[in-house]
Design an enzyme around this catalytic site. Sequence first.
Site, short mmCIF file in Angstrom:
data_model
loop_
_atom_site.label_atom_id
_atom_site.label_comp_id
_atom_site.label_asym_id
_atom_site.label_seq_id
_atom_site.Cartn_x
_atom_site.Cartn_y
_atom_site.Cartn_z
N ARG A 113 -3.89 1.42 10.95
CA ARG A 113 -4.45 0.85 12.04
C ARG A 113 -4.58 1.92 13.29
O ARG A 113 -3.90 2.90 13.41
CB ARG A 113 -3.39 -0.21 12.59
N GLU A 116 -13.49 10.19 21.32
CA GLU A 116 -12.81 11.53 21.78
C GLU A 116 -12.60 12.20 20.32
O GLU A 116 -12.31 13.44 20.55
CB GLU A 116 -11.63 10.98 22.33
N ASP A 174 11.19 3.19 5.82
CA ASP A 174 10.98 1.71 6.13
C ASP A 174 11.97 0.96 6.14
O ASP A 174 12.85 0.70 5.24
CB ASP A 174 9.95 0.81 4.87
N HIS A 225 -13.82 2.81 8.82
CA HIS A 225 -13.26 1.81 8.47
C HIS A 225 -13.44 1.48 7.10
O HIS A 225 -13.80 0.22 6.91
CB HIS A 225 -12.89 0.52 9.25
N LEU A 226 -13.26 2.26 6.16
CA LEU A 226 -13.68 2.02 4.69
C LEU A 226 -12.48 1.44 3.90
O LEU A 226 -12.75 1.42 2.59
CB LEU A 226 -14.23 3.45 3.89
N GLY A 227 -11.36 1.48 4.18
CA GLY A 227 -10.11 1.16 3.71
C GLY A 227 -10.31 0.33 2.54
O GLY A 227 -10.27 0.38 1.24
N ALA A 228 -10.83 -1.11 2.78
CA ALA A 228 -10.87 -1.95 1.73
C ALA A 228 -12.39 -2.18 1.34
O ALA A 228 -12.68 -3.11 0.51
CB ALA A 228 -10.43 -3.42 2.26
N ILE A 264 1.03 -1.11 -0.06
CA ILE A 264 -0.12 0.11 -0.14
C ILE A 264 0.82 1.19 0.07
O ILE A 264 0.67 2.17 -0.76
CB ILE A 264 -0.97 -0.07 1.23
N ASP A 301 -9.32 6.47 9.25
CA ASP A 301 -10.41 5.39 9.25
C ASP A 301 -10.87 4.79 10.25
O ASP A 301 -11.53 3.68 10.36
CB ASP A 301 -9.75 4.53 8.20
#
Length: 392
Positions: free
Chosen positions: A231, A260, A167, A272-275, A148, A255
Amino acid sequence: MYKIQTLDRISTKGLDKFPRDEYEIASEIVKPDAILVRSHDMLSMELDSSVKAIARAGAGVNNIPFKELAQKGVVVFNTPGANANAVKELVIMSLLLASRPVVAASQWVNTLKGKGAEIAGLAEKGKKNFIGSEIKGKTLGVIGLGAIGAQVANTAVSLGMNVIGYDPFLSVDAAWSLKSEVKHAETLDTLFSKADYITVHVPETPDTKGFINASTIKTMKDGVKIINIARGGLVNNEDVLAALNSGKVSCMVTDFAAEELLGNDKVICMPHLGASTPEAEENCAVMAVKELRDFLERGNISNSVNFPRTYLDSPIPTGGTRLCISNKNVSGVVSKFTSVLGDANLNIQSIVNQSRNELAYNLIDVDSKVDEATLDALRKIEGVINVRPIFA
């Protein structure tokens, strides 16, 4: 016939890859050989001893006790990269949402309902309250350059952004996939100090949990925009909220909704729309089915989160047996396998042994059928977790 249990709705495009004359597939099934899952919580689920593998149609495996299952010889697969394009597109959209207050502008325009002919004039006057900035020429810091992150970096370059990537575990394949314009940051501090936008694409581990926090935010540029589609636990929400209040951080797009974060006009929360695209669901299902079939029919392991990648390209010898053996990674075990097979007058044609941390996995091809007595002798070797024969 192999039995496959599904714990969630799995795309039919993937399920259709199972030959129905060789596989039985159902959500309720007795003694399944393998399980297909998406988001179902398996952490406290009791598994039948018949289960040999679990395939997660997605990348994250937080809902599966994969470490404990490894000790029972259950291979857990995921599908890295299958949903990468869907997540990448959401990240690019998040870059734009963080730059142009489209959500707030749309909500405001909706308050004009009922004003009829005045709407056009009011909208024109009100637009000055929703001025944003362009992303071209800005610097994007990408933390994690896997499937990704690499796509995000490359697309951002194409959009005219300056891109810095970090990375420390960058694979050779990922490095080859990156555009030459993507600059490498030696440290996170270097990336933080230069980036106008920061997007994270790493798994949540004890080392990465909450690593976007008050301490790391101090090293970032004033007015930085943070994007988290990876995450929720990677970001300390309280610390980010404090930085939003002070102006150190100008916007966060996440996502992962939390109490809060809601109601703050500097935070854009998504559920949580990622996939969540049909294309991603289909790609993940197809990949998961392919992994299960390759394991069940040929013993091969790829994209496992708890076992080493182990592969034999050659077909199982005609009239022969492929032995799939998992064991504790201790010395001398393989020689004991060959000794047992030699005592049974079985000729080994191919053998591959791979290890990962405290576990090892072996594929051994012999030229004839292995009887039950020999299988029992292999299972009794100290350190062996399980032995599965595949007969040609």
